[in-house]
Design a protein around this motif. Structure first.
Motif, PDB file in Angstrom:
ATOM      1  N   ILE A 121      26.972   6.182 -37.469  1.00  0.00           N
ATOM      2  CA  ILE A 121      27.362   6.098 -36.195  1.00  0.00           C
ATOM      3  C   ILE A 121      27.818   4.782 -36.131  1.00  0.00           C
ATOM      4  N   LEU A 122      29.101   4.365 -36.016  1.00  0.00           N
ATOM      5  CA  LEU A 122      29.746   3.161 -35.547  1.00  0.00           C
ATOM      6  C   LEU A 122      29.457   2.717 -34.014  1.00  0.00           C
ATOM      7  N   VAL A 123      28.985   1.339 -34.153  1.00  0.00           N
ATOM      8  CA  VAL A 123      28.602   0.722 -32.865  1.00  0.00           C
ATOM      9  C   VAL A 123      29.788  -0.664 -32.865  1.00  0.00           C
ATOM     10  N   THR A 124      30.509  -0.661 -31.815  1.00  0.00           N
ATOM     11  CA  THR A 124      31.459  -2.112 -32.041  1.00  0.00           C
ATOM     12  C   THR A 124      32.138  -2.282 -30.682  1.00  0.00           C
ATOM     13  N   ALA A 125      32.506  -3.347 -30.523  1.00  0.00           N
ATOM     14  CA  ALA A 125      33.511  -3.814 -29.285  1.00  0.00           C
ATOM     15  C   ALA A 125      34.833  -3.342 -29.395  1.00  0.00           C
ATOM     16  N   ALA A 126      35.089  -2.890 -30.513  1.00  0.00           N
ATOM     17  CA  ALA A 126      36.740  -2.664 -30.970  1.00  0.00           C
ATOM     18  C   ALA A 126      36.726  -1.204 -30.754  1.00  0.00           C
ATOM     19  N   ASN A 127      37.888  -0.952 -29.669  1.00  0.00           N
ATOM     20  CA  ASN A 127      38.105   0.396 -29.319  1.00  0.00           C
ATOM     21  C   ASN A 127      39.656   0.720 -29.530  1.00  0.00           C
TER      22      ASN A 127
ATOM     23  N   LYS B 283      30.669  -1.100 -27.633  1.00  0.00           N
ATOM     24  CA  LYS B 283      29.907  -1.991 -26.512  1.00  0.00           C
ATOM     25  C   LYS B 283      30.618  -2.417 -25.538  1.00  0.00           C
ATOM     26  N   PRO B 284      30.083  -2.564 -24.457  1.00  0.00           N
ATOM     27  CA  PRO B 284      28.480  -2.413 -24.341  1.00  0.00           C
ATOM     28  C   PRO B 284      28.382  -0.863 -23.905  1.00  0.00           C
ATOM     29  N   PHE B 285      27.278  -0.180 -24.281  1.00  0.00           N
ATOM     30  CA  PHE B 285      27.062   0.984 -24.149  1.00  0.00           C
ATOM     31  C   PHE B 285      25.803   1.246 -23.637  1.00  0.00           C
ATOM     32  N   GLU B 286      25.371   2.344 -22.767  1.00  0.00           N
ATOM     33  CA  GLU B 286      24.049   2.640 -22.202  1.00  0.00           C
ATOM     34  C   GLU B 286      23.078   3.268 -23.053  1.00  0.00           C
ATOM     35  N   PHE B 287      21.846   3.341 -22.946  1.00  0.00           N
ATOM     36  CA  PHE B 287      20.996   3.989 -23.907  1.00  0.00           C
ATOM     37  C   PHE B 287      21.160   5.645 -23.837  1.00  0.00           C
ATOM     38  N   ASP B 288      21.597   6.191 -22.566  1.00  0.00           N
ATOM     39  CA  ASP B 288      21.826   7.417 -22.253  1.00  0.00           C
ATOM     40  C   ASP B 288      22.967   7.924 -23.549  1.00  0.00           C
TER      41      ASP B 288
END
Length: 228
Positions: A79-85, A104-109
């Motif tokens: 699962i990639l997590v990044t500020a790049a969209n 990023k930023p993302f919510e826990f949900d």
């Protein structure tokens, strides 16, 4: 138990992601790495099912790590997590087989939904040697919404549901009666109550009972997001 490696160069975000993951039943964080080189070593020395991977990191960035692991044919999901969209990054992530891509930023949900979908897909494929077309559809469409989709088919409508949820979110600090919601949205009280009952069952609203001067109860609702 699904074994997770969190790869994130920001210590605060790494710890936050670790805590988020371990809130979800069925997941355990085996380790945390703050750069790609360390992550590769940990992947070689530990049994890992899932990597939650930041894209921009020192030494070896996330995409390069992803490429190397795929070349080694390791059975690891990402699962990639990044500020790049930007679309180029997303296209490459999809080609390499990322199971999700969080901006990023993302919510826990949002992370919770991603992890639950992953767990349900993994469990289905592990437990059954063969799957039906319906089960395959669930894998690709998203099994976490199965209960909601079934209820909607029984008479609820997604657009109406979204409208009510939006109103509740906008007023999430207030206790609201079905009468108030009905008046503000221009819908019948009967319709509003049906959707509120559904949202209560799904854990998205909490219902409180208040008693008037004559002892007659009234129900008040407040938006609480999904259960954690």
């Amino acid at each position: 138990m699904i074994r997770v490696l969190v790869v994130e160069d920001d210590p605060m975000l790494a710890e936050l992601n670790r805590r988020f993951v371990e809130k979800i039943d069925g997941f355990t964080v085996v380790d945390v790495a703050n750069n790609g080189e360390i992550a590769i070593k940990k992947l070689n020395n530990n049994k890992i099912d899932l990597v939650i991977l930041d894209v921009y990191m020192p030494k070896v960035d996330g995409m390069e790590l992803f490429r190397r692991v795929r070349k080694q044919n390791k059975m690891v999901d990402f699962i990639l997590v990044t500020a790049a969209n930007d679309t180029d990054k997303i296209k490459e992530a999809l080609k390499l087989g990322a199971v999700d891509y969080l901006v990023k930023p993302f919510e826990f949900d949002r992370l919770k939904k991603s992890l639950l979908n992953y767990k349900l897909r993994k469990n289905l494929l592990v437990k059954k040697p063969f799957v039906s077309q319906e089960e395959i559809d669930k894998l690709f469409i998203g099994v976490c919404k199965e209960k909601q989709e079934k209820e909607i088919k029984k008479g609820l409508h997604q657009l109406t549901l979204n409208r009510i949820i939006s109103f509740l979110k906008e007023n999430k600090e207030e206790l609201l009666s079905s009468e108030i919601i009905s008046e503000k949205l221009g819908m019948s009280k009967v319709t509003i109550r049906r959707y509120l009952d559904y949202l209560e069952d799904m854990g998205s609203v909490e219902k409180k009972i208040e008693y008037g001067s004559r002892g007659r109860p009234s129900y008040q609702y407040i938006y609480i997001n999904e259960k954690k």
